[in-house]
Design an enzyme around this catalytic site. Structure first.
Site, mmCIF file in Angstrom:
data_model
loop_
_atom_site.group_PDB
_atom_site.id
_atom_site.type_symbol
_atom_site.label_atom_id
_atom_site.label_comp_id
_atom_site.label_asym_id
_atom_site.label_seq_id
_atom_site.Cartn_x
_atom_site.Cartn_y
_atom_site.Cartn_z
ATOM 1 N N LYS A 4 38.598 28.851 41.262
ATOM 2 C CA LYS A 4 38.855 29.795 42.349
ATOM 3 C C LYS A 4 37.881 30.957 42.222
ATOM 4 O O LYS A 4 37.817 31.596 41.182
ATOM 5 C CB LYS A 4 40.300 30.314 42.284
ATOM 6 C CG LYS A 4 41.354 29.355 42.792
ATOM 7 C CD LYS A 4 41.349 29.223 44.312
ATOM 8 C CE LYS A 4 41.736 30.517 45.002
ATOM 9 N NZ LYS A 4 43.143 30.902 44.804
ATOM 10 N N HIS A 5 37.131 31.221 43.261
ATOM 11 C CA HIS A 5 36.214 32.356 43.304
ATOM 12 C C HIS A 5 35.273 32.382 42.097
ATOM 13 O O HIS A 5 35.108 33.385 41.420
ATOM 14 C CB HIS A 5 36.980 33.662 43.450
ATOM 15 C CG HIS A 5 37.679 33.777 44.778
ATOM 16 N ND1 HIS A 5 36.987 33.966 45.959
ATOM 17 C CD2 HIS A 5 38.985 33.689 45.112
ATOM 18 C CE1 HIS A 5 37.848 34.008 46.961
ATOM 19 N NE2 HIS A 5 39.061 33.829 46.486
ATOM 20 N N ASN A 50 33.372 39.919 31.613
ATOM 21 C CA ASN A 50 33.839 39.517 30.293
ATOM 22 C C ASN A 50 34.964 38.490 30.422
ATOM 23 O O ASN A 50 35.727 38.528 31.382
ATOM 24 C CB ASN A 50 34.375 40.722 29.523
ATOM 25 C CG ASN A 50 33.289 41.665 29.034
ATOM 26 O OD1 ASN A 50 32.240 41.250 28.602
ATOM 27 N ND2 ASN A 50 33.579 42.955 29.096
ATOM 28 N N HIS A 107 27.275 35.399 34.697
ATOM 29 C CA HIS A 107 27.372 36.256 35.900
ATOM 30 C C HIS A 107 26.635 35.578 37.050
ATOM 31 O O HIS A 107 25.658 34.883 36.836
ATOM 32 C CB HIS A 107 26.747 37.624 35.649
ATOM 33 C CG HIS A 107 27.492 38.450 34.638
ATOM 34 N ND1 HIS A 107 28.682 39.083 34.911
ATOM 35 C CD2 HIS A 107 27.207 38.727 33.347
ATOM 36 C CE1 HIS A 107 29.099 39.739 33.842
ATOM 37 N NE2 HIS A 107 28.220 39.535 32.871
#
Length: 392
Positions: free
Chosen positions: A67-68, A231, A392
């Site tokens: 999800k996302h 993180n 990221h």
């Protein structure tokens, strides 16, 4: 096919949108049904990498629920006991395939977060797995192939508009990866660091024992973190992630979030929760939401007069803090992975309260001695992997 036009980007106002191969090669995917969007493909491609690595590291079929652009759950295909089958909502399905067990675990660990997920499967999707997917609210699935029966089951989902992607399992990306931010191109080498038992050999605590089951769980946690927005911290037990804390600026907040999710996973297995009697016809999501509220701090929202009658056949009694603590004291042998070093021993204090026994983290903090000492106080085993897994 070299490119695929998308409806829009992350948001409807972000147009035009497409995925394409800048080197002119063919895309390594085929859309068999539906029209996947920008975020769908981000979830699909990150999830596929995760399950492919899990399969290579463990030899077991793997699944993840994204999800996302972060996993809500990840697991390998170990059998389900009756309690897990019940809380994962597959108690009516017998003799599930290993791949189906993997997805039931990945989806079931955090059912609230997995609502509307994008699924990645390491192996050819079989009918058992497709039947589980059919009954859940999900945006789509990516796999290296689909059995004919499984494909027919999935194509009937969402009135024929369910997103089904087939990926070439032999596809290898370039060694360099690039992305553009604010008109500026970023380039870096892909994170090809291999995660296996070799990373667990540098044990720095007095307790040096890591059983094979914990090694598998630590590997699952680390591979999961490799594709989780940083993180991040991951709790794992029994061949699956049971709590993932993603995208937090503070590592202690990662640990608290992951620990709270692990606690909820275990509280759902408490007899008092398993015995909840729901009204006939209640939706799967409504039942999940009610359980999440019931085991939380706002339980009166679902058990006060005038509300419980719409959810339960019999009014539940309060699941008291004392009862919850007593049940959680039985959660043991949990493994924890961290994508970067723990700067303080408070992370270990919080992990211990959720049954953590084994820890894998890069090491390298100026307070490593404090963190090691805290582990020793609890009799934990901790390995320094030497590898940071920021994503990221």
């Amino acid at each position: 096919m070299n490119e695929l036009e998308l409806k829009y980007g992350c948001n409807p106002n972000q147009k035009p949108s497409r995925i394409f191969m800048p080197d002119g090669k063919e895309l390594p995917i085929q859309v068999l049904s539906g029209r996947p969007g920008y975020i769908n493909f981000l979830d699909a491609f990150h999830g596929w990498q995760l399950v492919k690595e899990l399969k290579e590291a463990t030899g077991l079929p793997a699944a993840t629920s994204f999800k996302h652009v972060s996993p809500a759950g990840a697991a390998v295909g170990l059998p389900l006991d009756p309690v897990l089958a019940q809380i994962y909502r597959v108690e009516d399905m017998e003799d599930l395939s290993p791949l189906a067990c993997a997805y039931a675990r990945a989806r079931g660990a955090d059912r609230m977060s997995s609502f509307g997920d994008f699924i990645s499967l390491s192996d050819i999707c079989d009918a058992d797995t497709a039947r589980i997917i059919k009954r859940e609210v999900s945006d789509g699935v990516i796999a290296p192939g689909y059995e004919p029966e499984a494909l027919e089951i999935l194509k009937s989902k969402k009135n024929g508009n369910y997103n089904i992607i087939c990926i070439d399992p032999d596809y290898q990306p370039e060694a360099l990866e690039r992305k553009q931010v604010f008109g500026i191109m970023f380039e870096q080498g892909r994170n090809e660091g291999k995660i296996d038992e070799e990373l667990l050999k540098n044990v720095v605590t007095k307790n040096r024992e890591i059983p094979q089951s914990a090694k598998i769980d630590l590997i699952i946690s680390l591979i999961t973190l490799k594709y989780t927005q940083s993180n991040s911290v991951c709790f794992a037990k029994g061949g699956q992630a049971i709590g993932i804390g993603a995208g937090q600026q503070s590592r202690i907040h990662c640990t608290r979030l992951a620990g709270n999710k692990a606690d909820n996973w275990f509280l759902r297995q408490a007899p008092k929760v398993l015995d909840l009697s729901f009204v006939d016809g209640i939706g799967r999501a409504d039942r999940d939401n009610a359980i999440d509220v019931y085991i939380g701090e706002d339980c009166m929202d679902v058990i006060e007069d005038g509300r419980w009658e719409n959810i339960f056949k019999i009014k539940p009694t309060v699941f008291t803090a004392e009862e919850k603590r007593a049940w959680l004291s039985r959660l043991t042998e949990v493994s924890l992975g961290s994508d970067a070093f723990f700067p303080f021993g408070d992370n270990i204090d919080r992990a211990y309260r959720s049954g953590v026994k084994y820890v894998a983290q890069p090491g390298g903090s100026v307070r490593d001695d404090q963190v090691i000492e805290t582990c020793d106080q609890y009799g934990m085993t901790m390995a320094f992997t030497g590898i940071r897994l920021f994503h990221h």
